[in-house]
Design an enzyme around this catalytic site. Sequence first.
Site, mmCIF file in Angstrom:
data_model
loop_
_atom_site.group_PDB
_atom_site.id
_atom_site.type_symbol
_atom_site.label_atom_id
_atom_site.label_comp_id
_atom_site.label_asym_id
_atom_site.label_seq_id
_atom_site.Cartn_x
_atom_site.Cartn_y
_atom_site.Cartn_z
ATOM 1 N N GLU A 102 -50.099 50.231 5.719
ATOM 2 C CA GLU A 102 -50.238 48.771 5.896
ATOM 3 C C GLU A 102 -49.600 48.446 7.236
ATOM 4 O O GLU A 102 -48.374 48.435 7.355
ATOM 5 C CB GLU A 102 -49.555 48.060 4.717
ATOM 6 C CG GLU A 102 -50.064 46.671 4.503
ATOM 7 C CD GLU A 102 -49.422 45.673 5.430
ATOM 8 O OE1 GLU A 102 -49.866 45.591 6.608
ATOM 9 O OE2 GLU A 102 -48.494 44.993 4.998
ATOM 10 N N CYS B 170 -47.147 39.923 8.191
ATOM 11 C CA CYS B 170 -48.326 40.656 8.681
ATOM 12 C C CYS B 170 -49.608 39.863 8.473
ATOM 13 O O CYS B 170 -50.557 40.035 9.228
ATOM 14 C CB CYS B 170 -48.411 42.020 8.014
ATOM 15 S SG CYS B 170 -48.278 41.931 6.221
HETATM 16 P P1 NAD Z 1 -40.983 49.537 14.476
HETATM 17 O O1 NAD Z 1 -42.364 49.960 14.722
HETATM 18 O O2 NAD Z 1 -39.891 50.246 15.198
HETATM 19 O O3 NAD Z 1 -40.609 49.668 12.926
HETATM 20 C C1 NAD Z 1 -41.401 49.120 11.915
HETATM 21 C C2 NAD Z 1 -40.832 49.644 10.596
HETATM 22 O O4 NAD Z 1 -41.022 51.045 10.544
HETATM 23 C C3 NAD Z 1 -39.326 49.446 10.443
HETATM 24 O O5 NAD Z 1 -39.065 49.086 9.109
HETATM 25 C C4 NAD Z 1 -38.714 50.798 10.772
HETATM 26 O O6 NAD Z 1 -37.521 51.048 10.047
HETATM 27 C C5 NAD Z 1 -39.788 51.748 10.349
HETATM 28 N N1 NAD Z 1 -39.852 52.949 11.160
HETATM 29 C C6 NAD Z 1 -39.763 53.042 12.497
HETATM 30 N N2 NAD Z 1 -39.915 54.311 12.900
HETATM 31 C C7 NAD Z 1 -40.096 55.037 11.785
HETATM 32 C C8 NAD Z 1 -40.324 56.417 11.529
HETATM 33 N N3 NAD Z 1 -40.412 57.323 12.516
HETATM 34 N N4 NAD Z 1 -40.462 56.829 10.254
HETATM 35 C C9 NAD Z 1 -40.409 55.935 9.236
HETATM 36 N N5 NAD Z 1 -40.213 54.621 9.414
HETATM 37 C C10 NAD Z 1 -40.067 54.178 10.662
HETATM 38 O O7 NAD Z 1 -40.944 48.044 14.774
HETATM 39 P P2 NAD Z 1 -39.960 46.845 14.445
HETATM 40 O O8 NAD Z 1 -39.303 46.434 15.708
HETATM 41 O O9 NAD Z 1 -39.092 47.068 13.259
HETATM 42 O O10 NAD Z 1 -41.066 45.798 14.095
HETATM 43 C C11 NAD Z 1 -41.962 45.474 15.144
HETATM 44 C C12 NAD Z 1 -43.361 45.538 14.770
HETATM 45 O O11 NAD Z 1 -43.615 46.224 13.556
HETATM 46 C C13 NAD Z 1 -43.877 44.157 14.545
HETATM 47 O O12 NAD Z 1 -44.280 43.592 15.753
HETATM 48 C C14 NAD Z 1 -45.019 44.372 13.640
HETATM 49 O O13 NAD Z 1 -46.152 44.682 14.421
HETATM 50 C C15 NAD Z 1 -44.671 45.593 12.875
HETATM 51 N N6 NAD Z 1 -44.252 45.288 11.504
HETATM 52 C C16 NAD Z 1 -45.232 45.142 10.595
HETATM 53 C C17 NAD Z 1 -44.897 44.836 9.302
HETATM 54 C C18 NAD Z 1 -45.945 44.685 8.273
HETATM 55 O O14 NAD Z 1 -45.739 44.003 7.284
HETATM 56 N N7 NAD Z 1 -47.079 45.340 8.432
HETATM 57 C C19 NAD Z 1 -43.562 44.667 8.951
HETATM 58 C C20 NAD Z 1 -42.574 44.836 9.908
HETATM 59 C C21 NAD Z 1 -42.945 45.153 11.197
#
Ligand code: NAD
Length: 472
Positions: free
Chosen positions: A249, A283
């Site tokens: 997702e 999202c």
């Molecule tokens: P990010 O891409 O660094 O992280 C997103 C999520 O993934 C976080 O919860 C993080 O802990 C987890 N994550 C990061 N790297 C990981 C890895 N290697 N393995 C497992 N989990 C990992 O970004 P962020 O700064 O936390 O959020 C920014 C962007 O993420 C937002 O702009 C949005 O696009 C997206 N996001 C989407 C949702 C959603 O509901 N689809 C939720 C939160 C963030």
Amino acid sequence: MAYPTLGLHIDGEWIGPEGHQVRPVVDPATGAVLADLPLAGQVDLDRALAAAARGFERWRRTPPQHRGAVLKEAARLLRERAEHIAVTATLEQGKAVRESRVEVAISANLLEWAGEETTRLYGRVLARPGGTRSLVLRQPVGPVAAFAPWNFPIANPARKLASALAAGCSVILKPAEETPGAAIEVLRALVDAGLPPGVAQLVFGVPDQVSRHLLASPVIRKVSFTGSVAVGRHLMRLAADGLLRTTMELGGHAPVLVFADADLEHALDVLVAGKYRNAGQVCVAPTRFYVQEGVLDTFVDGFLARVARLRVGHGLDEQTVMGPVANPRRDESLHQLVTDAQERGATRLTGGRRAGLFWDPVVLTEVPPDARIMVEEPFGPVASISSFRTLDEAIALANRLPYALAAFAWSESARTVLAVGDGVEAGMVGINTDRISGADSPFGGMKHSGHGSEDGPEGIEAYLATKAIHQS
Ligand code: NAD
């Protein structure tokens, strides 16, 4: 009300910070440190894997009625503890506490619905000659590695646990390190409801280290991830090595098509509330507003009038409608996106960065389609409003991005509603409503927004494997 004591949960045991690296958990509204979070090392992760393997063998043999009873009792406990959990989520994530209360209710509904569904995981008996049998069984796929983000600190963990546990899988869940307290409370409700040791582990750590370690293990059979496209892609590459099943997702960039025949007052009431809910960090948030020529000015005026009434403040203030953004990454990213849009010619009608992580709700118009904010998920309190002429043009605009999670349309015309429902690429379409999710309804996207559904029968189905047995 106290912020919870933080820990890992492995094999039925809560593990505190002693002997572990820690990271601080911060209230985004004030910058105050709430607590130190222990981070799992390789030894912890190996223990979690071994426990999940044992937990799976136990849980898959547990009668479905019993699995369901645990989930339903956990739902009851969440409701009983609603205020504590809501305050915890607001402290660590920033959202208005009235939204956190709704999130507790949603989470309880998810657990309860999945608990009801455990007795309805049917297989099939195929038509075969007498003296022979052919059966199709649906069996839990195995131990699951699940990763939940920070934007819904209660519901994201609840959603992943509810379906996996209903199906009979064991889970190693890594919620976001920024919002551990609410996830801990969801797990605590399950444990207090009678979930046996080893069935669900909770780990925190360095995300890339945790996911690499778990996905490289032969114990894990399935990955469920909610987060960004970039991380989703990365996890799918890791999952490919073990040929693991995936549910992804990965966010959205929801178009909103407002046709000239729409009930504008109703649309505006719903859309402004929906846009700035959780400071836009949703999202499925309405993001690209396309308004039919002729009603554009009325729409923008109505939008601005409602935005002016939104109250920004600390989430624990009962009057607050919008709290801060959840972390400095969001603040910086939003700043860059809004600046880029303005440099390319967009007009900022209202809103912008305040002190700390607080923003006033932003409204942009005349945003060129190649501005970054019209291409990348803004994940913040920014609405971009532009216009269209025809139905075909509106559908083409809605479909112009690789994202395809949610889409919304407002019209009183049956013909328009049908065309939008058929033509818009999105996993979820809201027509004259922003209510596009529910415990019984599949939640998920298409294209770069990911694949597979959560919630509803489809959400549980995602944790089941098919086995055909032929007997003679
Ligand atoms: P990010 O891409 O660094 O992280 C997103 C999520 O993934 C976080 O919860 C993080 O802990 C987890 N994550 C990061 N790297 C990981 C890895 N290697 N393995 C497992 N989990 C990992 O970004 P962020 O700064 O936390 O959020 C920014 C962007 O993420 C937002 O702009 C949005 O696009 C997206 N996001 C989407 C949702 C959603 O509901 N689809 C939720 C939160 C963030």
